[in-house]
Design an enzyme around this catalytic site. Structure first.
Site, short mmCIF file in Angstrom:
data_model
loop_
_atom_site.label_atom_id
_atom_site.label_comp_id
_atom_site.label_asym_id
_atom_site.label_seq_id
_atom_site.Cartn_x
_atom_site.Cartn_y
_atom_site.Cartn_z
N LYS A 198 -45.07 24.45 12.41
CA LYS A 198 -46.05 24.87 13.62
C LYS A 198 -46.44 26.32 13.67
CE LYS A 198 -43.55 21.58 16.46
NZ LYS A 198 -42.60 21.18 17.47
N GLN B 166 -37.70 23.76 21.00
CA GLN B 166 -37.74 22.62 19.90
C GLN B 166 -36.34 21.87 20.38
OE1 GLN B 166 -39.88 21.94 17.46
NE2 GLN B 166 -38.76 20.24 16.85
N ASP C 111 -46.03 21.21 25.16
CA ASP C 111 -45.34 20.16 24.52
C ASP C 111 -45.99 18.88 25.34
OD1 ASP C 111 -44.03 20.14 22.13
OD2 ASP C 111 -42.33 21.27 22.99
N1 GUN Z 1 -38.49 17.44 18.48
C1 GUN Z 1 -39.01 16.47 17.85
N2 GUN Z 1 -40.43 16.44 18.39
C2 GUN Z 1 -40.62 17.56 19.11
C3 GUN Z 1 -41.79 18.13 19.73
O1 GUN Z 1 -42.79 17.27 19.78
N3 GUN Z 1 -41.54 18.85 20.51
C4 GUN Z 1 -40.30 19.58 20.58
N4 GUN Z 1 -40.15 20.61 21.54
N5 GUN Z 1 -39.33 19.34 20.16
C5 GUN Z 1 -39.46 18.20 19.21
#
Ligand code: GUN
Length: 298
Positions: A59, A103, A126
Protein backbone atom coordinates in the site's frame (compact mmCIF):
# COMPACT_ATOMS: atom_id res chain seq x y z
CA UNK A 1 -25.77 -15.55 -26.74
CA UNK A 2 -24.16 -18.76 -27.92
CA UNK A 3 -20.97 -19.32 -25.93
CA UNK A 4 -18.60 -21.87 -27.36
CA UNK A 5 -16.72 -23.72 -24.64
CA UNK A 6 -13.14 -22.58 -24.41
CA UNK A 7 -13.72 -18.99 -25.55
CA UNK A 8 -13.23 -17.31 -22.23
CA UNK A 9 -11.59 -14.00 -21.41
CA UNK A 10 -9.30 -13.65 -18.42
CA UNK A 11 -9.98 -10.44 -16.47
CA UNK A 12 -6.53 -8.94 -16.00
CA UNK A 13 -6.56 -7.28 -12.59
CA UNK A 14 -2.85 -6.53 -12.74
CA UNK A 15 -3.10 -4.49 -15.96
CA UNK A 16 -6.35 -2.81 -14.87
CA UNK A 17 -4.86 -1.87 -11.50
CA UNK A 18 -1.81 -0.42 -13.28
CA UNK A 19 -4.05 1.65 -15.58
CA UNK A 20 -5.97 3.02 -12.57
CA UNK A 21 -2.74 3.88 -10.75
CA UNK A 22 -1.47 5.70 -13.84
CA UNK A 23 -4.72 7.70 -14.02
CA UNK A 24 -4.32 8.62 -10.36
CA UNK A 25 -0.71 9.65 -10.91
CA UNK A 26 -1.86 12.06 -13.64
CA UNK A 27 -4.55 13.42 -11.31
CA UNK A 28 -1.93 14.09 -8.63
CA UNK A 29 0.17 16.02 -11.16
CA UNK A 30 -2.90 18.06 -12.14
CA UNK A 31 -3.66 18.77 -8.48
CA UNK A 32 -0.11 19.98 -7.87
CA UNK A 33 -0.26 22.21 -10.97
CA UNK A 34 -3.45 23.74 -9.52
CA UNK A 35 -1.66 24.43 -6.23
CA UNK A 36 -3.49 21.67 -4.36
CA UNK A 37 -1.95 19.22 -1.87
CA UNK A 38 -0.75 15.69 -2.53
CA UNK A 39 -3.34 13.24 -1.14
CA UNK A 40 -2.03 11.82 2.14
CA UNK A 41 -2.70 8.26 3.37
CA UNK A 42 -1.54 6.85 6.72
CA UNK A 43 -1.43 3.21 7.75
CA UNK A 44 -1.24 1.91 11.30
CA UNK A 45 0.50 -1.44 11.68
CA UNK A 46 0.46 -3.31 14.98
CA UNK A 47 3.02 -6.09 15.53
CA UNK A 48 4.96 -7.93 12.83
CA UNK A 49 2.57 -10.39 11.19
CA UNK A 50 4.13 -11.36 7.86
CA UNK A 51 0.93 -11.01 5.84
CA UNK A 52 0.06 -7.60 7.32
CA UNK A 53 3.65 -6.36 6.84
CA UNK A 54 3.47 -7.34 3.15
CA UNK A 55 0.02 -5.77 2.58
CA UNK A 56 0.99 -2.50 4.25
CA UNK A 57 4.31 -2.35 2.37
CA UNK A 58 2.51 -2.71 -0.97
CA UNK A 59 0.00 0.00 0.00
CA UNK A 60 2.84 2.38 0.91
CA UNK A 61 4.69 1.52 -2.32
CA UNK A 62 1.57 2.25 -4.38
CA UNK A 63 1.28 5.66 -2.69
CA UNK A 64 4.87 6.45 -3.55
CA UNK A 65 4.45 5.44 -7.20
CA UNK A 66 1.30 7.53 -7.62
CA UNK A 67 2.74 10.54 -5.83
CA UNK A 68 0.61 10.39 -2.69
CA UNK A 69 2.15 11.32 0.62
CA UNK A 70 2.16 8.26 2.88
CA UNK A 71 3.07 7.58 6.47
CA UNK A 72 3.38 4.35 8.39
CA UNK A 73 2.73 4.31 12.13
CA UNK A 74 4.00 1.22 13.91
CA UNK A 75 3.07 -0.13 17.32
CA UNK A 76 4.32 -3.17 19.19
CA UNK A 77 2.01 -6.13 19.75
CA UNK A 78 1.40 -5.00 23.36
CA UNK A 79 -0.04 -1.57 22.45
CA UNK A 80 -3.13 -0.73 24.51
CA UNK A 81 -6.55 0.08 23.09
CA UNK A 82 -6.27 3.53 24.71
CA UNK A 83 -3.00 4.24 22.88
CA UNK A 84 -4.53 3.24 19.57
CA UNK A 85 -7.64 5.32 20.23
CA UNK A 86 -5.45 8.35 21.04
CA UNK A 87 -3.57 7.85 17.76
CA UNK A 88 -6.86 7.62 15.83
CA UNK A 89 -8.13 10.82 17.49
CA UNK A 90 -4.97 12.63 16.40
CA UNK A 91 -5.35 11.39 12.82
CA UNK A 92 -9.06 12.31 12.74
CA UNK A 93 -8.11 15.86 13.71
CA UNK A 94 -5.04 16.21 11.46
CA UNK A 95 -5.93 18.68 8.67
CA UNK A 96 -2.99 17.45 6.55
CA UNK A 97 -4.23 13.83 6.49
CA UNK A 98 -6.92 12.71 4.02
CA UNK A 99 -7.44 9.09 5.00
CA UNK A 100 -6.02 6.30 7.13
CA UNK A 101 -6.29 2.58 7.68
CA UNK A 102 -5.66 0.38 10.69
CA UNK A 103 -4.32 -2.88 9.28
CA UNK A 104 -6.32 -5.87 10.53
CA UNK A 105 -6.21 -8.28 12.28
CA UNK A 106 -5.34 -6.60 15.59
CA UNK A 107 -4.05 -8.46 18.68
CA UNK A 108 -6.76 -10.27 20.68
CA UNK A 109 -6.72 -7.81 23.61
CA UNK A 110 -7.92 -5.01 21.31
CA UNK A 111 -11.56 -4.76 20.30
CA UNK A 112 -11.47 -4.30 16.50
CA UNK A 113 -15.00 -2.93 16.34
CA UNK A 114 -14.17 -0.22 18.91
CA UNK A 115 -11.18 0.77 16.77
CA UNK A 116 -13.17 0.77 13.50
CA UNK A 117 -15.89 2.92 15.04
CA UNK A 118 -13.36 5.49 16.33
CA UNK A 119 -12.30 6.41 12.78
CA UNK A 120 -13.90 9.53 11.31
CA UNK A 121 -16.14 8.14 8.49
CA UNK A 122 -14.84 10.95 6.22
CA UNK A 123 -11.28 9.52 6.59
CA UNK A 124 -12.32 5.85 6.59
CA UNK A 125 -10.82 4.91 3.22
CA UNK A 126 -11.15 1.20 4.17
CA UNK A 127 -14.94 1.67 4.25
CA UNK A 128 -15.25 -0.36 7.46
CA UNK A 129 -17.07 2.22 9.64
CA UNK A 130 -20.79 1.44 10.18
CA UNK A 131 -21.68 4.84 8.69
CA UNK A 132 -20.01 3.90 5.39
CA UNK A 133 -21.44 0.35 5.52
CA UNK A 134 -24.91 1.82 6.12
CA UNK A 135 -24.56 4.38 3.33
CA UNK A 136 -23.62 1.58 0.92
CA UNK A 137 -26.67 -0.43 1.94
CA UNK A 138 -29.04 2.44 1.08
CA UNK A 139 -27.19 3.45 -2.09
CA UNK A 140 -25.65 6.70 -0.80
CA UNK A 141 -22.11 7.79 -1.69
CA UNK A 142 -19.46 6.82 0.83
CA UNK A 143 -16.27 4.78 1.10
CA UNK A 144 -16.65 1.19 -0.08
CA UNK A 145 -14.12 -1.40 1.10
CA UNK A 146 -11.33 -2.05 -1.33
CA UNK A 147 -11.91 -5.62 -2.52
CA UNK A 148 -15.61 -5.31 -3.46
CA UNK A 149 -14.95 -1.88 -4.99
CA UNK A 150 -12.14 -3.45 -7.05
CA UNK A 151 -14.43 -6.21 -8.33
CA UNK A 152 -17.02 -3.67 -9.47
CA UNK A 153 -14.32 -1.57 -11.16
CA UNK A 154 -13.11 -4.67 -13.03
CA UNK A 155 -16.67 -5.45 -14.23
CA UNK A 156 -17.14 -1.81 -15.26
CA UNK A 157 -13.88 -1.51 -17.17
CA UNK A 158 -14.47 -4.77 -19.08
CA UNK A 159 -18.02 -3.59 -19.92
CA UNK A 160 -19.57 -6.71 -18.40
CA UNK A 161 -23.37 -6.48 -18.33
CA UNK A 162 -24.86 -7.08 -14.89
CA UNK A 163 -28.42 -5.77 -15.28
CA UNK A 164 -31.01 -8.47 -14.61
CA UNK A 165 -28.32 -11.10 -14.07
CA UNK A 166 -28.41 -13.63 -11.25
CA UNK A 167 -25.30 -13.11 -9.11
CA UNK A 168 -24.38 -15.76 -6.56
CA UNK A 169 -21.99 -14.59 -3.84
CA UNK A 170 -20.20 -17.33 -1.90
CA UNK A 171 -19.28 -15.98 1.54
CA UNK A 172 -20.88 -13.47 3.92
CA UNK A 173 -17.88 -11.64 5.40
CA UNK A 174 -18.17 -7.96 6.34
CA UNK A 175 -15.17 -7.10 4.13
CA UNK A 176 -16.20 -8.91 0.91
CA UNK A 177 -19.38 -11.04 0.84
CA UNK A 178 -21.83 -8.55 2.32
CA UNK A 179 -20.56 -5.39 0.55
CA UNK A 180 -20.22 -7.06 -2.89
CA UNK A 181 -23.82 -8.29 -2.50
CA UNK A 182 -24.94 -4.71 -1.85
CA UNK A 183 -22.96 -3.37 -4.81
CA UNK A 184 -24.40 -5.97 -7.21
CA UNK A 185 -27.86 -5.09 -5.91
CA UNK A 186 -27.24 -1.37 -6.45
CA UNK A 187 -29.80 0.39 -8.66
CA UNK A 188 -27.66 1.28 -11.70
CA UNK A 189 -24.62 0.11 -13.66
CA UNK A 190 -22.79 -2.04 -12.65
CA UNK A 191 -25.58 -3.43 -10.47
CA UNK A 192 -29.25 -4.30 -10.98
CA UNK A 193 -28.48 -7.95 -10.25
CA UNK A 194 -30.68 -10.45 -8.49
CA UNK A 195 -28.37 -11.52 -5.69
CA UNK A 196 -28.18 -14.78 -3.76
CA UNK A 197 -25.71 -14.97 -0.87
CA UNK A 198 -24.48 -18.46 0.06
CA UNK A 199 -22.38 -19.41 3.08
CA UNK A 200 -21.17 -22.37 5.09
CA UNK A 201 -24.69 -23.25 6.25
CA UNK A 202 -26.35 -22.96 2.81
CA UNK A 203 -28.12 -26.10 1.59
CA UNK A 204 -27.81 -27.02 -2.13
CA UNK A 205 -24.89 -24.67 -2.81
CA UNK A 206 -23.95 -26.53 -6.03
CA UNK A 207 -27.48 -26.27 -7.42
CA UNK A 208 -27.64 -22.54 -6.60
CA UNK A 209 -24.27 -21.91 -8.30
CA UNK A 210 -25.48 -23.70 -11.44
CA UNK A 211 -28.23 -21.04 -11.72
CA UNK A 212 -25.71 -18.17 -11.56
CA UNK A 213 -24.82 -15.80 -14.40
CA UNK A 214 -22.14 -14.30 -12.13
CA UNK A 215 -20.34 -16.14 -9.31
CA UNK A 216 -18.25 -14.25 -6.75
CA UNK A 217 -16.29 -16.81 -4.74
CA UNK A 218 -15.13 -15.35 -1.41
CA UNK A 219 -15.17 -18.30 0.95
CA UNK A 220 -11.46 -18.81 1.50
CA UNK A 221 -11.79 -22.50 0.54
CA UNK A 222 -9.19 -23.40 -2.10
CA UNK A 223 -10.64 -24.85 -5.34
CA UNK A 224 -14.17 -24.96 -3.90
CA UNK A 225 -15.82 -23.99 -7.21
CA UNK A 226 -15.57 -26.81 -9.73
CA UNK A 227 -16.74 -27.05 -13.34
CA UNK A 228 -19.93 -28.95 -12.45
CA UNK A 229 -21.08 -25.88 -10.44
CA UNK A 230 -20.78 -23.41 -13.32
CA UNK A 231 -23.34 -22.61 -16.02
CA UNK A 232 -21.84 -22.26 -19.52
CA UNK A 233 -21.07 -18.57 -20.22
CA UNK A 234 -20.99 -17.53 -16.55
CA UNK A 235 -18.73 -14.76 -15.22
CA UNK A 236 -16.56 -16.10 -12.38
CA UNK A 237 -14.80 -13.79 -9.93
CA UNK A 238 -12.32 -15.47 -7.58
CA UNK A 239 -11.55 -13.62 -4.34
CA UNK A 240 -9.75 -16.53 -2.66
CA UNK A 241 -6.17 -15.97 -1.47
CA UNK A 242 -5.24 -19.01 0.59
CA UNK A 243 -1.59 -19.95 0.90
CA UNK A 244 -1.40 -23.66 0.14
CA UNK A 245 1.76 -25.74 0.57
CA UNK A 246 3.50 -26.30 -2.75
CA UNK A 247 6.99 -27.80 -2.81
CA UNK A 248 7.57 -26.68 -6.41
CA UNK A 249 7.69 -22.97 -5.45
CA UNK A 250 10.59 -21.09 -3.89
CA UNK A 251 8.63 -20.11 -0.78
CA UNK A 252 7.05 -23.58 -0.41
CA UNK A 253 3.57 -22.04 -0.72
CA UNK A 254 1.25 -21.10 -3.56
CA UNK A 255 -1.48 -18.43 -3.52
CA UNK A 256 -4.60 -20.43 -4.28
CA UNK A 257 -8.05 -19.18 -5.27
CA UNK A 258 -11.50 -20.52 -4.42
CA UNK A 259 -12.01 -21.62 -8.04
CA UNK A 260 -10.46 -24.61 -9.79
CA UNK A 261 -9.35 -22.33 -12.64
CA UNK A 262 -8.13 -24.84 -15.27
CA UNK A 263 -11.35 -26.82 -15.11
CA UNK A 264 -13.78 -23.88 -14.69
CA UNK A 265 -12.29 -21.36 -17.17
CA UNK A 266 -13.35 -23.17 -20.39
CA UNK A 267 -17.00 -22.95 -19.26
CA UNK A 268 -16.88 -19.20 -18.55
CA UNK A 269 -17.33 -16.05 -20.59
CA UNK A 270 -15.02 -14.17 -18.19
CA UNK A 271 -12.92 -15.34 -15.24
CA UNK A 272 -10.37 -13.78 -12.87
CA UNK A 273 -7.08 -15.59 -12.23
CA UNK A 274 -5.31 -15.99 -8.86
CA UNK A 275 -2.90 -14.29 -8.57
CA UNK A 276 -3.38 -11.30 -10.87
CA UNK A 277 -7.16 -10.91 -10.73
CA UNK A 278 -8.99 -9.32 -7.81
CA UNK A 279 -5.89 -8.95 -5.60
CA UNK A 280 -4.18 -6.10 -7.50
CA UNK A 281 -7.53 -4.28 -7.79
CA UNK A 282 -7.74 -4.01 -4.01
CA UNK A 283 -4.79 -1.64 -3.74
CA UNK A 284 -5.99 0.40 -6.71
CA UNK A 285 -9.36 0.83 -4.96
CA UNK A 286 -7.73 2.01 -1.74
CA UNK A 287 -5.82 4.59 -3.77
CA UNK A 288 -9.06 5.69 -5.51
CA UNK A 289 -10.73 6.11 -2.12
CA UNK A 290 -7.79 8.20 -0.89
CA UNK A 291 -8.06 10.47 -3.95
CA UNK A 292 -11.80 10.94 -3.28
CA UNK A 293 -11.03 11.73 0.38
CA UNK A 294 -8.50 14.39 -0.69
CA UNK A 295 -10.84 15.90 -3.27
CA UNK A 296 -13.64 16.18 -0.72
CA UNK A 297 -11.31 18.13 1.57
CA UNK A 298 -9.96 20.60 -1.05
N1 GUN B 1 -6.62 -6.93 6.51
C1 GUN B 1 -6.95 -7.67 5.43
N2 GUN B 1 -7.51 -6.90 4.48
C2 GUN B 1 -7.55 -5.65 4.97
C3 GUN B 1 -8.02 -4.40 4.46
O1 GUN B 1 -8.55 -4.29 3.36
N3 GUN B 1 -7.85 -3.32 5.28
C4 GUN B 1 -7.31 -3.42 6.52
N4 GUN B 1 -7.22 -2.31 7.25
N5 GUN B 1 -6.87 -4.55 7.03
C5 GUN B 1 -7.00 -5.66 6.26
Amino acid sequence: MNIVQGEFQVLDGKATSKAIREELKKKVEERLAEGKRRPHLSAVLVGHDGGSEAYVASKMKACEEIGFKSSLIRYDEDVTEEELLACIKKMNEDPGLDGFIIQLPLPKHINEQTIIEAVDPAKDVDGFHPVNVGRLSIGLPGFVSATPKGIIELLRRYGIQTKGKHAVVLGRSNIVGKPISQLLLYKGTPGDCTVTVCHSRTANIKEICREADIIVAALGKPHFVTADMVKPGAVVIDVGTTLVEDKSTKSGFKLTGDVLFDEVAPKCSYITPVPGGVGPMTIASLMMNTMVAAESRD
